[in-house]
Design a protein around this motif. Sequence first.
Motif, PDB file in Angstrom:
ATOM      1  N   ALA A   1       0.204 -24.867  31.518  1.00  0.00           N
ATOM      2  CA  ALA A   1      -0.772 -24.239  32.408  1.00  0.00           C
ATOM      3  C   ALA A   1      -2.193 -24.561  31.961  1.00  0.00           C
ATOM      4  O   ALA A   1      -3.071 -24.878  32.783  1.00  0.00           O
ATOM      5  CB  ALA A   1      -0.559 -22.729  32.442  1.00  0.00           C
TER       6      ALA A   1
ATOM      7  N   SER B   1      -2.918 -28.298  32.750  1.00  0.00           N
ATOM      8  CA  SER B   1      -3.155 -28.519  34.179  1.00  0.00           C
ATOM      9  C   SER B   1      -4.521 -27.993  34.594  1.00  0.00           C
ATOM     10  O   SER B   1      -5.258 -28.643  35.342  1.00  0.00           O
ATOM     11  CB  SER B   1      -2.061 -27.840  35.008  1.00  0.00           C
ATOM     12  OG  SER B   1      -0.798 -28.389  34.735  1.00  0.00           O
TER      13      SER B   1
ATOM     14  N   CYS C   1       4.015 -29.131  34.875  1.00  0.00           N
ATOM     15  CA  CYS C   1       2.624 -29.346  35.275  1.00  0.00           C
ATOM     16  C   CYS C   1       2.516 -29.695  36.754  1.00  0.00           C
ATOM     17  O   CYS C   1       1.534 -29.345  37.404  1.00  0.00           O
ATOM     18  CB  CYS C   1       1.998 -30.457  34.430  1.00  0.00           C
ATOM     19  SG  CYS C   1       1.709 -29.990  32.712  1.00  0.00           S
TER      20      CYS C   1
ATOM     21  N   ILE D   1       2.739 -26.328  38.517  1.00  0.00           N
ATOM     22  CA  ILE D   1       1.520 -25.555  38.280  1.00  0.00           C
ATOM     23  C   ILE D   1       0.342 -26.156  39.048  1.00  0.00           C
ATOM     24  O   ILE D   1      -0.476 -25.434  39.639  1.00  0.00           O
ATOM     25  CB  ILE D   1       1.208 -25.495  36.767  1.00  0.00           C
ATOM     26  CG1 ILE D   1       2.270 -24.665  36.047  1.00  0.00           C
ATOM     27  CG2 ILE D   1      -0.183 -24.907  36.523  1.00  0.00           C
ATOM     28  CD1 ILE D   1       2.138 -24.673  34.540  1.00  0.00           C
ATOM     29  N   THR D   2       0.252 -27.483  39.073  1.00  0.00           N
ATOM     30  CA  THR D   2      -0.834 -28.148  39.785  1.00  0.00           C
ATOM     31  C   THR D   2      -0.757 -27.880  41.279  1.00  0.00           C
ATOM     32  O   THR D   2      -1.788 -27.670  41.945  1.00  0.00           O
ATOM     33  CB  THR D   2      -0.811 -29.660  39.518  1.00  0.00           C
ATOM     34  OG1 THR D   2      -0.924 -29.907  38.113  1.00  0.00           O
ATOM     35  CG2 THR D   2      -1.958 -30.358  40.238  1.00  0.00           C
TER      36      THR D   2
END
Length: 226
Positions: free
Chosen positions: A99, A102, A214, A217-218
């Motif tokens: 997190a 990202s 990632c 999360i992105t």
Amino acid sequence: MSELFTSPYFGVGLSVAAFGIGVKLNRKLKTPVCNPLIVAIVIVSGVLLVFDIPYDSYNVGGEIINMFLAPATACLAAAIYTRINILKKYWLPILVGCAAGSAASMGSVYGMCRLFGLDDSLTVSLIPKSVTTPIAVSIAEPAGGVVPVTVVAVIGTGILGSILAPYLIRIFRISDPVAAGLAIGASSHAVGTSKAIEIGEVEGAMSGLAIGICGIITVLFSMLVL
């Protein structure tokens, strides 16, 4: 001759041959600067320019290779599964680290774009540079980004990460393979992961894991800011 260039076999054959030459050069010279992907890009670009071949003709075969990007990324799950015990043990640091990675990637790109006065379309195109191509394109395109710019940014980020990763690991004395793998995967996706696999099995597995986490999360971050 034009029929040859527009055949999908031409694009596939040229890409495979160029990458094969890059792999051989990399093994012979033994330097991360001679990245097979960089060599392949130079060779393919040179052939297209010398013989005046339209990119669209080459891309008939290139799209076939591009079709395998998502399945190839998913295959990294096999390496992750072999290290499932590490994931269970360090699940919280892994999530927090991905997190943070990202957020740092997207935040730094957004800040630099605003600093240099880039318009919104270019900003959107560059923000997902640190995730793998299929995810980056799916983020940028609906938000009004320029897909070719996104693809170039993703490739450039991956190549830069694969070149610098071994040096940065030594400079910052990163001895934990989990941390090293997560850092590579979070910043330079699949291209960096190929280098992480060369560094070590744990590094490769954690880098592959970081690609997926990632990516998710992105996507979530982009829904909030784009």
